[in-house]
Scaffold this active site. Sequence first.
Site, PDB file in Angstrom:
ATOM      1  CB  SER A 256      -0.900   0.016   1.232  1.00  0.00           C
ATOM      2  OG  SER A 256      -1.760  -1.088   1.227  1.00  0.00           O
TER       3      SER A 256
HETATM    4  N1  SAH Z   1      -1.256  -4.716   4.175  1.00  0.00           N
HETATM    5  C1  SAH Z   1      -0.518  -4.725   2.934  1.00  0.00           C
HETATM    6  C2  SAH Z   1      -1.430  -4.558   1.748  1.00  0.00           C
HETATM    7  C3  SAH Z   1      -1.376  -5.734   0.868  1.00  0.00           C
HETATM    8  S1  SAH Z   1      -2.469  -5.692  -0.530  1.00  0.00           S
HETATM    9  C4  SAH Z   1       0.591  -3.684   2.971  1.00  0.00           C
HETATM   10  O1  SAH Z   1       1.106  -3.394   4.017  1.00  0.00           O
HETATM   11  O2  SAH Z   1       0.997  -3.179   1.944  1.00  0.00           O
HETATM   12  C5  SAH Z   1      -3.827  -6.654   0.035  1.00  0.00           C
HETATM   13  C6  SAH Z   1      -3.566  -8.095   0.367  1.00  0.00           C
HETATM   14  O3  SAH Z   1      -4.832  -8.669   0.702  1.00  0.00           O
HETATM   15  C7  SAH Z   1      -3.004  -8.948  -0.770  1.00  0.00           C
HETATM   16  O4  SAH Z   1      -1.820  -9.547  -0.346  1.00  0.00           O
HETATM   17  C8  SAH Z   1      -4.101  -9.998  -1.021  1.00  0.00           C
HETATM   18  O5  SAH Z   1      -3.604 -11.270  -1.371  1.00  0.00           O
HETATM   19  C9  SAH Z   1      -4.789 -10.027   0.322  1.00  0.00           C
HETATM   20  N2  SAH Z   1      -6.152 -10.575   0.316  1.00  0.00           N
HETATM   21  C10 SAH Z   1      -7.129 -10.416  -0.610  1.00  0.00           C
HETATM   22  N3  SAH Z   1      -8.237 -11.088  -0.259  1.00  0.00           N
HETATM   23  C11 SAH Z   1      -7.967 -11.693   0.937  1.00  0.00           C
HETATM   24  C12 SAH Z   1      -8.710 -12.542   1.816  1.00  0.00           C
HETATM   25  N4  SAH Z   1      -9.967 -12.916   1.556  1.00  0.00           N
HETATM   26  N5  SAH Z   1      -8.099 -12.969   2.949  1.00  0.00           N
HETATM   27  C13 SAH Z   1      -6.840 -12.610   3.245  1.00  0.00           C
HETATM   28  N6  SAH Z   1      -6.083 -11.829   2.449  1.00  0.00           N
HETATM   29  C14 SAH Z   1      -6.637 -11.359   1.309  1.00  0.00           C
END
Ligand code: SAH
Length: 225
Positions: A73
């Site tokens: 993010s």
């Molecule tokens: N918190 C992260 C953001 C990652 S992007 C940061 O610090 O940058 C969002 C993440 O959510 C992705 O890795 C994706 O695989 C995950 N995601 C999407 N749907 C999900 C679900 N149902 N359960 C768990 N993770 C999920």
Amino acid sequence: MNPRSREQHHGIGMTSQRTRDRLIERLREQGISNERVLEVMRNTPRHLFVDEALAHRAYEDTALPIGHGQTISQPYIVARMTQMLLEHGTPHSVLEIGTGCGYQTLVLSQLVSQVYSIERIRALHEQAKKRLEDLKVYNVELRLTDGALGWPNRNYRFDRILMTAAASEIPRKLVEQLREGGEMILPYDSGRGQVLLRITRRGDDFETEAFEPVIFVPLLPGVEE
Ligand code: SAH
């Protein structure tokens, strides 16, 4: 490490303090005013959470690819959501949905007592686990599962829940894991774009407030091996 790669490493270190300070100033200008959040973000090594080839861009205020079609993010949005999580007092426990690379998890781990985080893609889950272990972070528990189903232990109740992937339906099982008065922050996809929502548990009612438009990867079902 050969001398050349040590030099390159040192180079990243040298620029990062200055570029980190600049990032913090930018966050301030954009309205992030919680000093604890700013201080933690100043000291959190975001460059360790992206590919080495992208490390020189780690302190730009932008989302970056982390593989598997996912992103780390944008620092502003991490700061914004973290500030919202702390707005009504410092929570004890936070459940994060979407560990991704683990950067937001690491930021949270420095601000609250206990962090729980769920990821659905095995490779990302394992990489985040290793990174946080290498950084000697001991107040984080990570799980590989579908976050929409909530934390696997059904008796857990969280002070805050943070979703970092956008849902078009608010997962019922998740909001039920909020304690009384607990809050969930999430990007909600209304079909006409995403907005940031805060849901507060009041008994069996869930009060909803909408904030600014945001852009997140979608919440997906199931586990990806
Ligand atoms: N918190 C992260 C953001 C990652 S992007 C940061 O610090 O940058 C969002 C993440 O959510 C992705 O890795 C994706 O695989 C995950 N995601 C999407 N749907 C999900 C679900 N149902 N359960 C768990 N993770 C999920």
